[in-house]
Design an enzyme around this catalytic site. Structure first.
Site, PDB file in Angstrom:
ATOM      1  N   PRO A  69     -14.375 -25.714 -17.444  1.00  0.00           N
ATOM      2  CA  PRO A  69     -13.097 -25.977 -18.107  1.00  0.00           C
ATOM      3  C   PRO A  69     -11.930 -25.953 -17.122  1.00  0.00           C
ATOM      4  CG  PRO A  69     -14.014 -23.835 -18.767  1.00  0.00           C
ATOM      5  CD  PRO A  69     -15.009 -24.466 -17.866  1.00  0.00           C
ATOM      6  N   PHE A  92      -7.635 -25.324 -16.539  1.00  0.00           N
ATOM      7  CA  PHE A  92      -6.769 -24.237 -16.984  1.00  0.00           C
ATOM      8  C   PHE A  92      -6.014 -24.588 -18.261  1.00  0.00           C
ATOM      9  CE2 PHE A  92      -5.740 -21.732 -12.830  1.00  0.00           C
ATOM     10  CZ  PHE A  92      -6.941 -21.081 -12.966  1.00  0.00           C
ATOM     11  N   ASN A 141      -9.509 -27.101  -6.404  1.00  0.00           N
ATOM     12  CA  ASN A 141     -10.650 -26.507  -7.092  1.00  0.00           C
ATOM     13  C   ASN A 141     -11.372 -25.491  -6.221  1.00  0.00           C
ATOM     14  OD1 ASN A 141      -9.971 -28.102  -9.186  1.00  0.00           O
ATOM     15  ND2 ASN A 141     -11.540 -29.653  -8.835  1.00  0.00           N
ATOM     16  N   ILE A 142     -11.945 -24.509  -6.907  1.00  0.00           N
ATOM     17  CA  ILE A 142     -12.674 -23.448  -6.211  1.00  0.00           C
ATOM     18  C   ILE A 142     -14.168 -23.559  -6.507  1.00  0.00           C
ATOM     19  CG2 ILE A 142     -10.725 -21.860  -6.085  1.00  0.00           C
ATOM     20  CD1 ILE A 142     -11.564 -20.631  -8.697  1.00  0.00           C
ATOM     21  N   ASP A 143     -14.557 -24.686  -7.095  1.00  0.00           N
ATOM     22  CA  ASP A 143     -15.955 -24.837  -7.524  1.00  0.00           C
ATOM     23  C   ASP A 143     -16.868 -25.418  -6.443  1.00  0.00           C
ATOM     24  OD1 ASP A 143     -15.354 -27.607  -7.520  1.00  0.00           O
ATOM     25  OD2 ASP A 143     -14.847 -27.586  -9.637  1.00  0.00           O
ATOM     26  N   HIS A 179      -6.836 -23.908  -2.385  1.00  0.00           N
ATOM     27  CA  HIS A 179      -6.799 -22.595  -3.033  1.00  0.00           C
ATOM     28  C   HIS A 179      -8.029 -21.760  -2.695  1.00  0.00           C
ATOM     29  CE1 HIS A 179      -3.769 -24.337  -6.176  1.00  0.00           C
ATOM     30  NE2 HIS A 179      -3.246 -24.151  -4.990  1.00  0.00           N
ATOM     31  N   CYS A 193     -11.502  -7.791   2.236  1.00  0.00           N
ATOM     32  CA  CYS A 193     -10.962  -6.609   1.564  1.00  0.00           C
ATOM     33  C   CYS A 193      -9.462  -6.838   1.349  1.00  0.00           C
ATOM     34  CB  CYS A 193     -11.203  -5.388   2.446  1.00  0.00           C
ATOM     35  SG  CYS A 193     -10.242  -3.955   1.910  1.00  0.00           S
ATOM     36  N   CYS A 249      -7.508  -3.878   3.783  1.00  0.00           N
ATOM     37  CA  CYS A 249      -7.501  -3.904   5.253  1.00  0.00           C
ATOM     38  C   CYS A 249      -7.830  -5.277   5.822  1.00  0.00           C
ATOM     39  CB  CYS A 249      -8.470  -2.860   5.816  1.00  0.00           C
ATOM     40  SG  CYS A 249     -10.202  -3.293   5.568  1.00  0.00           S
ATOM     41  N   CYS A 292     -12.467   0.940   4.225  1.00  0.00           N
ATOM     42  CA  CYS A 292     -11.313   1.640   3.632  1.00  0.00           C
ATOM     43  C   CYS A 292     -11.452   1.863   2.127  1.00  0.00           C
ATOM     44  CB  CYS A 292     -10.031   0.856   3.912  1.00  0.00           C
ATOM     45  SG  CYS A 292      -9.881  -0.630   2.920  1.00  0.00           S
ATOM     46  N   ASN A 318      -5.132 -39.716 -14.478  1.00  0.00           N
ATOM     47  CA  ASN A 318      -5.098 -38.422 -15.168  1.00  0.00           C
ATOM     48  C   ASN A 318      -4.970 -38.649 -16.671  1.00  0.00           C
ATOM     49  OD1 ASN A 318      -5.143 -35.598 -14.395  1.00  0.00           O
ATOM     50  ND2 ASN A 318      -3.137 -35.405 -15.333  1.00  0.00           N
TER      51      ASN A 318
HETATM   52  P1  CNA Z   1      -4.785 -27.709 -14.850  1.00  0.00           P
HETATM   53  O1  CNA Z   1      -3.423 -27.142 -14.793  1.00  0.00           O
HETATM   54  O2  CNA Z   1      -5.731 -27.122 -15.839  1.00  0.00           O
HETATM   55  O3  CNA Z   1      -4.630 -29.275 -15.144  1.00  0.00           O
HETATM   56  C1  CNA Z   1      -5.728 -30.120 -15.338  1.00  0.00           C
HETATM   57  C2  CNA Z   1      -5.199 -31.533 -15.499  1.00  0.00           C
HETATM   58  O4  CNA Z   1      -6.290 -32.426 -15.518  1.00  0.00           O
HETATM   59  C3  CNA Z   1      -4.398 -31.761 -16.768  1.00  0.00           C
HETATM   60  O5  CNA Z   1      -3.295 -32.578 -16.481  1.00  0.00           O
HETATM   61  C4  CNA Z   1      -5.399 -32.484 -17.676  1.00  0.00           C
HETATM   62  O6  CNA Z   1      -4.759 -33.369 -18.578  1.00  0.00           O
HETATM   63  C5  CNA Z   1      -6.197 -33.253 -16.677  1.00  0.00           C
HETATM   64  N1  CNA Z   1      -7.574 -33.505 -17.076  1.00  0.00           N
HETATM   65  C6  CNA Z   1      -8.441 -32.644 -17.687  1.00  0.00           C
HETATM   66  N2  CNA Z   1      -9.653 -33.214 -17.827  1.00  0.00           N
HETATM   67  C7  CNA Z   1      -9.536 -34.467 -17.291  1.00  0.00           C
HETATM   68  C8  CNA Z   1     -10.434 -35.549 -17.125  1.00  0.00           C
HETATM   69  N3  CNA Z   1     -11.715 -35.465 -17.520  1.00  0.00           N
HETATM   70  N4  CNA Z   1      -9.975 -36.682 -16.557  1.00  0.00           N
HETATM   71  C9  CNA Z   1      -8.696 -36.796 -16.137  1.00  0.00           C
HETATM   72  N5  CNA Z   1      -7.797 -35.803 -16.263  1.00  0.00           N
HETATM   73  C10 CNA Z   1      -8.217 -34.652 -16.822  1.00  0.00           C
HETATM   74  O7  CNA Z   1      -5.509 -27.656 -13.417  1.00  0.00           O
HETATM   75  P2  CNA Z   1      -4.874 -27.845 -11.967  1.00  0.00           P
HETATM   76  O8  CNA Z   1      -6.008 -28.110 -11.072  1.00  0.00           O
HETATM   77  O9  CNA Z   1      -3.724 -28.758 -11.964  1.00  0.00           O
HETATM   78  O10 CNA Z   1      -4.308 -26.382 -11.698  1.00  0.00           O
HETATM   79  C11 CNA Z   1      -4.434 -25.786 -10.502  1.00  0.00           C
HETATM   80  C12 CNA Z   1      -5.332 -24.533 -10.591  1.00  0.00           C
HETATM   81  C13 CNA Z   1      -6.526 -24.726 -11.481  1.00  0.00           C
HETATM   82  C14 CNA Z   1      -5.942 -24.253  -9.269  1.00  0.00           C
HETATM   83  O11 CNA Z   1      -5.437 -23.074  -8.763  1.00  0.00           O
HETATM   84  C15 CNA Z   1      -7.471 -24.137  -9.474  1.00  0.00           C
HETATM   85  O12 CNA Z   1      -8.017 -23.113  -8.708  1.00  0.00           O
HETATM   86  C16 CNA Z   1      -7.612 -23.863 -10.894  1.00  0.00           C
HETATM   87  N6  CNA Z   1      -8.888 -24.185 -11.563  1.00  0.00           N
HETATM   88  C17 CNA Z   1      -9.939 -24.686 -10.864  1.00  0.00           C
HETATM   89  C18 CNA Z   1     -11.118 -24.988 -11.516  1.00  0.00           C
HETATM   90  C19 CNA Z   1     -12.267 -25.534 -10.706  1.00  0.00           C
HETATM   91  O13 CNA Z   1     -12.453 -25.140  -9.572  1.00  0.00           O
HETATM   92  N7  CNA Z   1     -13.035 -26.469 -11.281  1.00  0.00           N
HETATM   93  C20 CNA Z   1     -11.235 -24.803 -12.894  1.00  0.00           C
HETATM   94  C21 CNA Z   1     -10.125 -24.275 -13.595  1.00  0.00           C
HETATM   95  C22 CNA Z   1      -8.965 -23.974 -12.910  1.00  0.00           C
END
Ligand code: CNA
Length: 286
Positions: A39, A41, A113-115, A132, A140, A143, A176, A240
């Site tokens: 999912p 955010f 993304n962190i995935d 990110h 840690c 330290c 630590c 998007n």
């Molecule tokens: P966000 O704020 O949740 O925004 C996601 C955006 O993507 C929104 O504008 C949605 O409308 C759009 N969206 C969702 N699904 C789709 C799709 N299938 N096709 C096109 N557009 C879509 O997430 P951001 O990445 O902007 O926020 C930054 C945060 C989210 C970072 O710090 C990440 O670490 C963090 N995050 C990462 C993951 C991951 O690693 N997969 C998951 C959740 C959050």
């Protein structure tokens, strides 16, 4: 696949075909991984922030707040279990980015993304900037001592009960005693220097470049300012579900915008570039 190609995708494909030396910089976020089962955010109903109530947080972002983590690591552990790499496969959009590499048209991928699904899609490290951070290494928080990924992972894999009540079953520093945390950038922490250094380099180019922003709400800074810092010679593209950031507030005449799913955009663009068979083979949809 036969679908009417939206104007923005057609124009993007034509630009790439007319300018065979132009390379692409991707700026991506959680939306490119939602179809992989992770999912995002902020999507209403399905986003993580919507579903955090079970964690009893004072506010949703606290799960990634370094001061909150110090007091109570449990919510982050719960979330990390859901997101931990290894459980998910790259999406067609990840494979489209891989195709840009294979066709020698990729300049860089800036990902929030962190995935680590970019790595899972076999995109070479030199192209990937994990703005990110990721779960790949740990440190840690007191330290700064570095630990291998297993230091956190082993504790994470303990069953929920064990991590639940005792309050002490978290990864801690053997030096630590501070908490060990993956090198994921929390609110209140700086981004890796590699992010700034590489962006300084990439954005100083005078060459024509295409930047494709996809799957991000462009709300987290400094990442969100990348599209507005793009030099005037660049073509900016947004793929998007919603119109976000600078594309909403300071849209340029040349901006190309496709409102819809990342994977659908990937297949349409691949079709237009005659890469559809490659993309279908890579993403296993034949
Ligand atoms: P966000 O704020 O949740 O925004 C996601 C955006 O993507 C929104 O504008 C949605 O409308 C759009 N969206 C969702 N699904 C789709 C799709 N299938 N096709 C096109 N557009 C879509 O997430 P951001 O990445 O902007 O926020 C930054 C945060 C989210 C970072 O710090 C990440 O670490 C963090 N995050 C990462 C993951 C991951 O690693 N997969 C998951 C959740 C959050």
């Amino acid at each position: 696949m036969s679908a009417e190609i939206p104007k923005a995708i057609k124009k993007l494909a034509k630009y790439l075909q007319d300018n065979p030396d132009v390379k692409v910089i991707f700026m991506v976020g959680a939306g490119i991984s939602t179809s992989s089962g992770i999912p995002d955010f902020r999507s209403p109903e399905t986003g993580l922030y919507h579903n955090l109530s079970k964690l009893n947080l004072p506010y949703a972002e606290a799960v990634f707040d370094i001061e909150y983590f110090e007091q109570n690591p449990k919510p982050f552990y719960t979330l990390a279990k859901e997101l931990y790499p290894g459980n998910f496969k790259p999406s067609p959009f990840h494979y489209l980015m891989k195709l840009f590499e294979s066709k020698n048209r990729l300049k860089r991928i800036y990902t929030q993304n962190i995935d680590t699904l970019e790595r899972e899609a076999n995109i070479s490290d030199e192209f990937i900037i994990e703005a990110h951070g990721s779960f790949a290494s740990n440190h840690c928080i007191d330290c700064g001592k570095e630990f291998p990924k297993e230091a956190f992972q082993n504790k994470l894999l303990l069953n929920e009960q064990e991590t639940d009540e005792d309050g002490g079953n978290y990864a801690t520093c053997d030096g630590c005693g501070g908490l060990i945390k993956p090198k994921i950038v929390f609110f209140g922490e700086g981004l890796p220097t590699e992010f700034f250094d590489t962006w300084d380099l990439d954005s100083s180019t005078k060459e024509k470049t295409v930047c494709i922003v996809c799957g991000t709400s462009l709300t987290v800074y400094p990442f969100a300012s990348l599209p507005m810092e793009a030099p005037n010679s660049w073509l900016r593209v947004l793929l998007n579900r919603e119109i976000v950031g600078d594309f909403k507030t300071s849209r340029q005449d040349t901006d190309l915008i496709f409102k819809g799913s990342a994977d659908y955009a990937a297949f349409l663009l691949a079709q237009e570039l005659c890469w559809l068979e490659d993309l279908e083979n890579l993403s296993g949809k034949q």
